[in-house]
Scaffold this active site. Structure first.
Site, short mmCIF file in Angstrom:
data_model
loop_
_atom_site.label_atom_id
_atom_site.label_comp_id
_atom_site.label_asym_id
_atom_site.label_seq_id
_atom_site.Cartn_x
_atom_site.Cartn_y
_atom_site.Cartn_z
N LYS A 350 38.58 47.85 1.03
CA LYS A 350 39.48 48.23 -0.06
C LYS A 350 40.66 49.07 0.41
O LYS A 350 40.70 49.57 1.53
CB LYS A 350 38.70 48.94 -1.16
CG LYS A 350 37.83 47.98 -1.97
CD LYS A 350 37.20 48.64 -3.18
CE LYS A 350 36.46 47.62 -4.03
NZ LYS A 350 35.80 48.23 -5.22
N ARG A 385 27.95 46.97 -1.78
CA ARG A 385 28.49 45.63 -2.05
C ARG A 385 29.55 45.34 -1.00
O ARG A 385 30.58 46.02 -0.94
CB ARG A 385 29.09 45.57 -3.46
CG ARG A 385 29.66 44.23 -3.86
CD ARG A 385 30.21 44.30 -5.29
NE ARG A 385 30.75 43.01 -5.74
CZ ARG A 385 32.00 42.61 -5.51
NH1 ARG A 385 32.85 43.41 -4.86
NH2 ARG A 385 32.41 41.43 -5.96
#
Length: 407
Positions: A350, A385
């Site tokens: 991210k 995740r």
């Protein structure tokens, strides 16, 4: 009242908290030796209740950091940081039960709930077909990402519904590499992404979900969607878990859908929408505000018949968060233990990793992702995740081997 455990890692943390509360900075030398015991943060307490808490904790060998003006009543309210051992907390609860003035009754209930829930260490999440997903006991498990999208932010993760065989091969590799859950997403929710229709999302999702369920009948499969109707059809076609990035804020129907499906639910925090969430998000205290959000959402779920034992908490890294917010959530991840539910962190490749390491392309953020995965394992976060299942599995296996080695 967002009362939660707070880990004090070093003297700078302690000094920052003393300044925030408004306590005398000279007290740092006194509190520093006590910082490694159990601490709970209680926001904005009546000054009389704050003084009483400090007195009662001191009487039992613990302590409390309060505003410097609590003692003479020159402040009406104070944040409180309680510091004590498990035994000292257990000893103070009966005394607080006898006091209902100054908001102490509400405070006691919030503190007791946070204390009790923060000690829960294992969960068995009920799944369809009588199966369960065991989480906790110090182990971090892996949720592998399968993006059935043309526009997810990490291009290497994109798969296409037209090639079911390729998707099944990718899923098999993830399972073989150690994925405990496969998470299917048919709509990108990257910052700035545009929503797609339910029809389009179903068209992408259902062929893949059906194929995965047929090929891997025992595999735990979650569906990443914020739409109530998609959750319903996913449940009808073999999904085990609903993973909603919005905490039913983007589609209010999701709340009823979760109740109807009976599936476990990943309850996530977001500020704004995928289109707006990174347009100047702001928090005074991201941890406190997120915990307050989760407490309210858990109550809403309970009101429609969704018990807490079906809920997994995701603080929402990157979803309406600044860099410092993401880092503070990770540093304070143990504070979310006060919710009593297993935790999921979705950090893979991210933007906050880009901002720290100056890695513009998601393809170059693997090492940063592995560092966060290792940190989560060290904090015993229940689920991560990730896109890179094999690399994550190897990191977690090494950490477990070191942790479990004999002295």
């Amino acid at each position: 009242m967002a009362t939660y455990e707070l880990k004090i890692l070093n003297s700078n943390d302690l000094l920052s908290l003393i300044a925030k509360i408004g306590a005398d900075p000279r007290s740092a030398a006194y509190f520093l030796p006590k910082r490694e015991v159990l601490s709970f943060w209680i926001p904005q307490v009546d000054f009389r209740a704050a003084a009483y808490l400090k007195q009662e904790m001191l009487a039992r060998g613990g302590d409390a950091i309060v505003h410097r003006n609590v003692i003479d009543g020159r402040t009406e309210r104070s944040d409180v940081l309680l510091i004590g051992t498990e035994g000292q907390y257990k000893a103070i609860f009966p005394k607080l039960e006898a006091m209902s003035c100054w908001g102490l009754d509400t405070l006691r209930k919030a503190l007791y709930a946070a204390f009790r829930k923060s000690h829960i260490a294992a969960w068995n999440i009920p799944l369809p077909g009588g199966r369960t997903l065991g989480l906790g006991k110090g182990k971090t498990k892996i949720m592998g990402i399968l993006n059935i999208t043309p526009d997810s932010f990490y291009s290497d993760s994109r798969l296409f519904t037209a090639d079911i065989e390729e998707i099944l091969i990718r899923a098999q590799k993830m399972i073989d590499a150690g994925a405990h859950i496969l998470d299917i997403g048919a709509e990108s929710t990257r910052p700035g992404s545009e929503p797609i229709s339910e029809t389009e999302e179903k068209g992408r999702l259902l062929p893949v979900l059906r194929a995965l369920r047929k090929k891997f009948p025992e595999q735990v499969i979650s569906v990443d969607t914020y739409k109530g109707n998609i959750a319903r059809v996913a449940a009808e076609n073999g999904a085990d878990i609903i993973n909603d990035i919005s905490g039913f804020t983007l589609d209010s129907d999701m709340l009823q859908a979760v109740a109807e499906t009976g599936l476990p639910y990943v309850l996530s925090h977001i500020q704004g929408t995928p289109q707006t969430m990174q347009s100047n998000p702001f928090y005074n205290n991201v941890v406190e505000e997120s915990i307050d959000y989760f407490e309210k959402k858990l109550q809403e779920l309970e009101n429609v018949g969704v018990s807490a034992d079906r809920v997994i908490i995701d603080p929402g890294i990157g979803f309406g968060k600044r860099l410092q917010d993401n880092l503070r959530i990770l540093k304070s991840i143990q504070s979310f233990r006060s919710l009593g539910r297993p935790l999921l962190i979705g950090h893979s490749r991210k933007g906050f990793i880009k901002n720290i390491l100056n890695k513009e392309n998601p393809e170059s953020r693997l090492y940063g992702t592995m560092a966060v995965s290792a940190y989560c394992a060290g904090e015993k976060v229940e689920l991560v995740r990730v896109h890179d299942v094999e690399a994550t599995h190897d990191v977690l296996e090494m950490i477990d081997a070191i942790r479990e080695a004999e002295l």
